[in-house]
Design an enzyme around this catalytic site. Structure first.
Site, PDB file in Angstrom:
ATOM      1  N   SER A  12       7.299  -0.669   5.068  1.00  0.00           N
ATOM      2  CA  SER A  12       6.344   0.293   4.518  1.00  0.00           C
ATOM      3  C   SER A  12       7.081   1.493   3.941  1.00  0.00           C
ATOM      4  CB  SER A  12       5.380   0.748   5.614  1.00  0.00           C
ATOM      5  OG  SER A  12       4.375   1.584   5.108  1.00  0.00           O
ATOM      6  N   ALA A  13       6.582   2.011   2.803  1.00  0.00           N
ATOM      7  CA  ALA A  13       7.282   3.074   2.084  1.00  0.00           C
ATOM      8  C   ALA A  13       7.229   4.423   2.785  1.00  0.00           C
ATOM      9  CB  ALA A  13       6.702   3.213   0.672  1.00  0.00           C
ATOM     10  N   HIS A  14       6.130   4.714   3.462  1.00  0.00           N
ATOM     11  CA  HIS A  14       5.975   6.086   3.965  1.00  0.00           C
ATOM     12  C   HIS A  14       6.834   6.383   5.189  1.00  0.00           C
ATOM     13  CE1 HIS A  14       3.242   5.786   7.602  1.00  0.00           C
ATOM     14  NE2 HIS A  14       3.141   4.557   7.124  1.00  0.00           N
TER      15      HIS A  14
ATOM     16  N   CYS B 135      -0.990   4.886  15.534  1.00  0.00           N
ATOM     17  CA  CYS B 135      -2.146   3.985  15.409  1.00  0.00           C
ATOM     18  C   CYS B 135      -2.998   3.959  16.661  1.00  0.00           C
ATOM     19  CB  CYS B 135      -1.676   2.569  15.083  1.00  0.00           C
ATOM     20  SG  CYS B 135      -0.739   2.468  13.545  1.00  0.00           S
TER      21      CYS B 135
ATOM     22  N   GLN C 199       9.866   0.199  11.092  1.00  0.00           N
ATOM     23  CA  GLN C 199      10.637   1.357  11.557  1.00  0.00           C
ATOM     24  C   GLN C 199      12.112   1.281  11.164  1.00  0.00           C
ATOM     25  OE1 GLN C 199       9.557   4.147  12.940  1.00  0.00           O
ATOM     26  NE2 GLN C 199       7.425   3.470  13.024  1.00  0.00           N
TER      27      GLN C 199
ATOM     28  N   ASN D  12       8.697   0.809  17.545  1.00  0.00           N
ATOM     29  CA  ASN D  12       8.221   2.057  16.969  1.00  0.00           C
ATOM     30  C   ASN D  12       8.066   3.170  17.993  1.00  0.00           C
ATOM     31  OD1 ASN D  12       6.087   0.082  17.677  1.00  0.00           O
ATOM     32  ND2 ASN D  12       4.707   1.796  17.309  1.00  0.00           N
TER      33      ASN D  12
ATOM     34  N   THR E  73      -5.334  -5.069  -8.887  1.00  0.00           N
ATOM     35  CA  THR E  73      -4.492  -4.327  -9.815  1.00  0.00           C
ATOM     36  C   THR E  73      -3.276  -3.729  -9.112  1.00  0.00           C
ATOM     37  OG1 THR E  73      -6.421  -3.770 -11.154  1.00  0.00           O
ATOM     38  CG2 THR E  73      -4.452  -2.418 -11.469  1.00  0.00           C
TER      39      THR E  73
ATOM     40  N   GLY F  41       2.483  -1.688   6.171  1.00  0.00           N
ATOM     41  CA  GLY F  41       3.026  -2.543   7.208  1.00  0.00           C
ATOM     42  C   GLY F  41       1.994  -3.373   7.935  1.00  0.00           C
ATOM     43  N   SER F  42       0.843  -2.789   8.242  1.00  0.00           N
ATOM     44  CA  SER F  42      -0.179  -3.536   8.978  1.00  0.00           C
ATOM     45  C   SER F  42      -0.676  -4.733   8.176  1.00  0.00           C
ATOM     46  CB  SER F  42      -1.355  -2.623   9.342  1.00  0.00           C
ATOM     47  OG  SER F  42      -0.972  -1.683  10.321  1.00  0.00           O
TER      48      SER F  42
END
Length: 394
Positions: free
Chosen positions: A200-202, A326, A180, A152, A238, A72-73
């Site tokens: 973001s995936a996490h 963060c 979020q 968030n 990659t 995300g950042s």
């Protein structure tokens, strides 16, 4: 307590076993670089392409509009710096809010040193941006509006569609940090007038280190990393095939249970909020009561220091936070809580609790009991609280 209660899902989530299994073959078996020319690599490239389409479909986009990033950042940085660089000849004014993630705020601060002007819109006490106030600060030189989809820390969901409508009315691009919200609530970039979106995936039980930037077709965005032709020639390097495929699997799972998850988490969240406000005096819920993420509750406890509260909860096996992961090392109160009008001493006594669909009703009950006992203990050691109670009795 004899088990851990994890209530910091806004910081990160547990990777689901199904996501891990979807990724596993691409580490040791189907390990080819998807950019290579031979058929072995082509099979991996096809999986990456399919994953891109799945993720795009989650927000009503096309696969060609999805760019993979490290999270995300990075996506926030790229969206804002990319637009600023591409449209510098058109204008130098950016609009954002005082409650954005630091990935947005610090990027805007960086651009201010490079000649750009940034308007930081205030928010109401519930954390909501006023679309009318936003429209008033648009200038002929405005090139970008960046307002997060959902905060968030306090969970407030912003009037994104209305903001996007205003942006387009004035010919301004609209970016939203949806880190979020993505996978937790419905998002449609078309009907919501979104030009650029970060995710973001996490945050949805996927792997760390992989995110996306959605860029509406036709928008010019300067390159993020120069080198090879990956990501449509915009971000060299990659392709992280295992993470991309894991992200897509997390999206499939999240979409498949979204309605059920929203209902379940909202019920638990409301039970948590109701019990805390009823059983712990001098407590405030931060953020809008209804226009908030299904899994978010943020409280301020007067006469309590938040870090002490978190440490004592940790000893009871409860994982919560005082705000954004963060900025967890900072001694300063949350910029979000200050922005919604809380004084420093109350902002310092705040705790963010974020649930998941794996959180149980028993977890919530145990957490409220632990909060009540811990707040009472900490207040019992506070001379300020003692003086306050004495004055109340007097």
């Amino acid at each position: 307590m004899d088990h851990r209660i994890y209530l910091d899902n806004a910081a990160t989530t547990r990777m689901l076993p199904g996501v891990f299994e979807a990724m596993r073959p691409f580490f040791c078996e189907d390990y080819a670089n998807p950019s290579s020319a031979y058929s072995f690599a082509g099979e991996v490239a096809k999986k990456v392409s399919d994953a891109r389409s799945v993720i795009a479909g989650a927000i009503g986009a096309d696969g060609k509009e999805i760019f993979f990033t490290s999270g995300g950042s990075e996506s926030d940085n790229w969206a804002i710096k990319g637009v600023a660089d591409s449209l510098r000849d058109k204008g130098n004014h950016i609009i954002t809010t005082t409650i954005e993630h630091h990935a947005v705020l610090n990027t805007c601060a960086f651009l201010e040193k490079d000649g750009f002007e940034v308007t930081y819109l205030p928010v109401g006490e519930n954390g909501l941006v006023s679309p009318d106030e936003l429209e008033k600060v648009i200038r002929p030189s405005t090139i970008l509006i960046s307002v997060m989809f959902a905060n968030n820390e306090i969970g407030t969901i912003e009037p994104v569609a209305k903001i996007g409508q205003i942006a387009h009315k004035h010919g301004v691009l609209f970016h939203t940090d949806a880190v979020q919200a993505f996978g937790h609530v419905p998002i449609d970039v078309g009907s919501m007038n979104i030009d650029l979106l970060s995710a973001s995936a996490h945050k949805i039980n996927g792997p760390k280190g992989i995110g996306i930037l959605y860029v509406r077709s036709g928008i010019r965005l300067s390159n993020l990393i120069h080198g090879g032709a990956q990501e449509h020639g915009k971000r060299a390097g990659t392709t992280n095939a295992p993470a991309v495929i894991g992200f897509a699997e997390a999206v499939r799972i999240a979409l498949g249970k979204m309605d059920k998850r929203i209902s379940y988490e909202t019920g638990l969240r409301d039970r948590l909020i109701d019990r805390v406000l009823e059983e712990i005096p001098y407590t405030k819920l931060n953020g809008d009561r209804r226009m908030r993420l299904p899994n978010n509750a943020n409280f301020s406890f007067r006469f309590v220091e938040g870090e002490s509260l978190l440490i004592m909860l940790d000893r009871k096996g409860i994982c919560a936070s005082s705000g954004s992961a963060c900025t967890s090392g900072s001694l300063d109160p949350s910029h979000v809580l200050l922005a919604i009008g809380l004084p420093h001493e109350i902002a310092h006594g705040s705790v963010r609790i974020t649930l998941s669909d794996e959180t149980s009703e028993e977890d919530i009950n145990l957490t409220v009991d632990a909060l009540r006992e811990t707040v009472e203990r900490l207040r019992g050691m506070s001379p300020l609280y003692e003086d306050f109670v004495t004055k109340q009795k007097g």
